[in-house]
Design a protein around this motif. Structure first.
Motif, PDB file in Angstrom:
ATOM      1  N   TYR A  94       0.819  -1.115  -0.116  1.00  0.00           N
ATOM      2  CA  TYR A  94      -0.129  -0.083   0.093  1.00  0.00           C
ATOM      3  C   TYR A  94       0.845   1.187   0.008  1.00  0.00           C
ATOM      4  CZ  TYR A  94      -2.916   4.005   1.712  1.00  0.00           C
ATOM      5  OH  TYR A  94      -3.700   5.064   1.803  1.00  0.00           O
ATOM      6  N   PHE A  95       1.705   1.356   0.921  1.00  0.00           N
ATOM      7  CA  PHE A  95       2.828   2.495   1.106  1.00  0.00           C
ATOM      8  C   PHE A  95       3.593   2.827  -0.350  1.00  0.00           C
ATOM      9  CE2 PHE A  95       1.817   2.051   5.432  1.00  0.00           C
ATOM     10  CZ  PHE A  95       1.548   3.272   5.994  1.00  0.00           C
ATOM     11  N   PHE A  96       3.991   1.770  -0.881  1.00  0.00           N
ATOM     12  CA  PHE A  96       4.917   1.899  -1.830  1.00  0.00           C
ATOM     13  C   PHE A  96       4.425   2.018  -3.243  1.00  0.00           C
ATOM     14  CE2 PHE A  96       8.147   0.644  -5.248  1.00  0.00           C
ATOM     15  CZ  PHE A  96       9.199   1.143  -4.560  1.00  0.00           C
ATOM     16  N   PHE A  97       3.125   1.091  -3.579  1.00  0.00           N
ATOM     17  CA  PHE A  97       2.621   0.935  -4.784  1.00  0.00           C
ATOM     18  C   PHE A  97       1.274   1.746  -4.961  1.00  0.00           C
ATOM     19  CE2 PHE A  97       5.081  -3.217  -4.829  1.00  0.00           C
ATOM     20  CZ  PHE A  97       5.933  -2.754  -5.777  1.00  0.00           C
ATOM     21  N   VAL A  98       0.519   2.033  -3.869  1.00  0.00           N
ATOM     22  CA  VAL A  98      -0.491   2.814  -3.965  1.00  0.00           C
ATOM     23  C   VAL A  98      -0.308   4.209  -3.426  1.00  0.00           C
ATOM     24  CG1 VAL A  98      -2.745   3.093  -2.939  1.00  0.00           C
ATOM     25  CG2 VAL A  98      -1.997   0.874  -3.333  1.00  0.00           C
ATOM     26  N   ALA A 105       6.775   3.863   2.961  1.00  0.00           N
ATOM     27  CA  ALA A 105       7.198   2.334   2.698  1.00  0.00           C
ATOM     28  C   ALA A 105       8.709   2.083   3.554  1.00  0.00           C
ATOM     29  CB  ALA A 105       7.749   2.114   1.211  1.00  0.00           C
ATOM     30  N   THR A 106       9.609   3.234   3.684  1.00  0.00           N
ATOM     31  CA  THR A 106      10.809   2.973   4.358  1.00  0.00           C
ATOM     32  C   THR A 106      10.440   2.656   5.797  1.00  0.00           C
ATOM     33  OG1 THR A 106      12.055   3.965   2.631  1.00  0.00           O
ATOM     34  CG2 THR A 106      13.085   3.908   4.905  1.00  0.00           C
ATOM     35  N   ILE A 107       9.567   3.597   6.506  1.00  0.00           N
ATOM     36  CA  ILE A 107       9.226   3.456   7.852  1.00  0.00           C
ATOM     37  C   ILE A 107       8.426   2.400   8.324  1.00  0.00           C
ATOM     38  CG2 ILE A 107       7.780   4.604   9.739  1.00  0.00           C
ATOM     39  CD1 ILE A 107       8.240   7.389   8.315  1.00  0.00           C
ATOM     40  N   VAL A 110      10.852  -0.770   7.927  1.00  0.00           N
ATOM     41  CA  VAL A 110      11.579  -0.884   9.396  1.00  0.00           C
ATOM     42  C   VAL A 110      10.677  -1.514  10.292  1.00  0.00           C
ATOM     43  CG1 VAL A 110      12.914   0.430  10.723  1.00  0.00           C
ATOM     44  CG2 VAL A 110      13.330   0.909   8.427  1.00  0.00           C
ATOM     45  N   ALA A 111       9.680  -1.109  10.390  1.00  0.00           N
ATOM     46  CA  ALA A 111       8.849  -1.509  11.612  1.00  0.00           C
ATOM     47  C   ALA A 111       8.437  -3.083  11.352  1.00  0.00           C
ATOM     48  CB  ALA A 111       7.302  -1.002  11.511  1.00  0.00           C
ATOM     49  N   LEU A 112       8.171  -3.519  10.109  1.00  0.00           N
ATOM     50  CA  LEU A 112       7.967  -4.707   9.664  1.00  0.00           C
ATOM     51  C   LEU A 112       9.562  -5.619   9.900  1.00  0.00           C
ATOM     52  CD1 LEU A 112       6.801  -7.270   8.357  1.00  0.00           C
ATOM     53  CD2 LEU A 112       7.649  -6.332   5.963  1.00  0.00           C
ATOM     54  N   THR A 148      14.329  -0.935  -0.835  1.00  0.00           N
ATOM     55  CA  THR A 148      13.099   0.309  -0.688  1.00  0.00           C
ATOM     56  C   THR A 148      14.007   1.566  -0.554  1.00  0.00           C
ATOM     57  OG1 THR A 148      11.480  -1.182   0.410  1.00  0.00           O
ATOM     58  CG2 THR A 148      11.328   1.152   0.662  1.00  0.00           C
ATOM     59  N   ILE A 149      14.925   1.527   0.255  1.00  0.00           N
ATOM     60  CA  ILE A 149      15.632   2.852   0.422  1.00  0.00           C
ATOM     61  C   ILE A 149      16.323   3.226  -0.881  1.00  0.00           C
ATOM     62  CG2 ILE A 149      17.513   3.906   1.832  1.00  0.00           C
ATOM     63  CD1 ILE A 149      16.474   2.220   4.041  1.00  0.00           C
ATOM     64  N   ALA A 150      17.258   2.079  -1.317  1.00  0.00           N
ATOM     65  CA  ALA A 150      17.915   2.526  -2.626  1.00  0.00           C
ATOM     66  C   ALA A 150      16.811   3.162  -3.729  1.00  0.00           C
ATOM     67  CB  ALA A 150      18.567   1.443  -3.084  1.00  0.00           C
TER      68      ALA A 150
END
Length: 159
Positions: A94-98, A105-107, A110-112, A148-150
């Motif tokens: 959701y965070f990355f693609f939507v 997505a990075t936060i 990291v939580a994941l 994700t970060i890169a």
């Protein structure tokens, strides 16, 4: 063991519910991932499906072993962390693609990662093999965190 097969299958299928996050965004994700500026070490898009399928099988098997050892009541903490990491697993897409949010997505990843690491330790204490089965998942999400970060750094449109 044969008697336990239906419950093992239920745990694996239940774990695969986390894949809903990826499945909902699959078409858009493939198109979007294809046009992103990625590092040379980024895997091709087709690799994610087989990798996650294997990981869900390992995760479901690990949770099943913990549940089989202690039941829901006896493994309440372990299975609660397992559920948290499943929710976080589904949320990354959701965070990355939507939302197309590199920061979000990075936060989230990291939580994941933290929730997976805690679950791994808790599972390991309950059943060593269950903990071992979580190691590839933590390794993959470690890689996914770096990716994700890169990707976020290379794509200024990912806010």
């Amino acid at each position: 063991m044969l008697q336990s097969f239906p419950s093992l299958l239920a745990w694996i299928l239940g774990t695969s519910v986390a894949a809903v996050g990826g499945a909902v965004t699959a078409k858009a994700a493939n198109e979007f991932y294809g046009v992103l500026n990625k590092p040379i070490w980024a895997p091709p898009g087709w690799l994610f499906g087989p990798a996650w399928t294997l990981l869900y099988i390992l995760m479901g098997t690990a949770a099943w072993r913990v549940w089989r050892e202690a039941g829901f009541e006896g493994a309440r903490v372990e299975l609660a962390f397992y559920a948290v990491q499943l929710v976080l697993n589904a949320a990354w897409s959701y965070f990355f693609f939507v939302r197309r949010s590199g920061l979000g997505a990075t936060i989230e990843v990291v939580a994941l990662w933290l929730s997976i690491a805690i679950t791994l330790v808790l599972f390991w204490r309950r059943d060593t093999l269950a903990g071992v089965l979580f190691v590839p998942y933590l390794a993959w999400v470690t890689f996914a965190t770096a990716l994700t970060i890169a990707v976020w750094r290379r794509n200024p449109t990912l806010l």
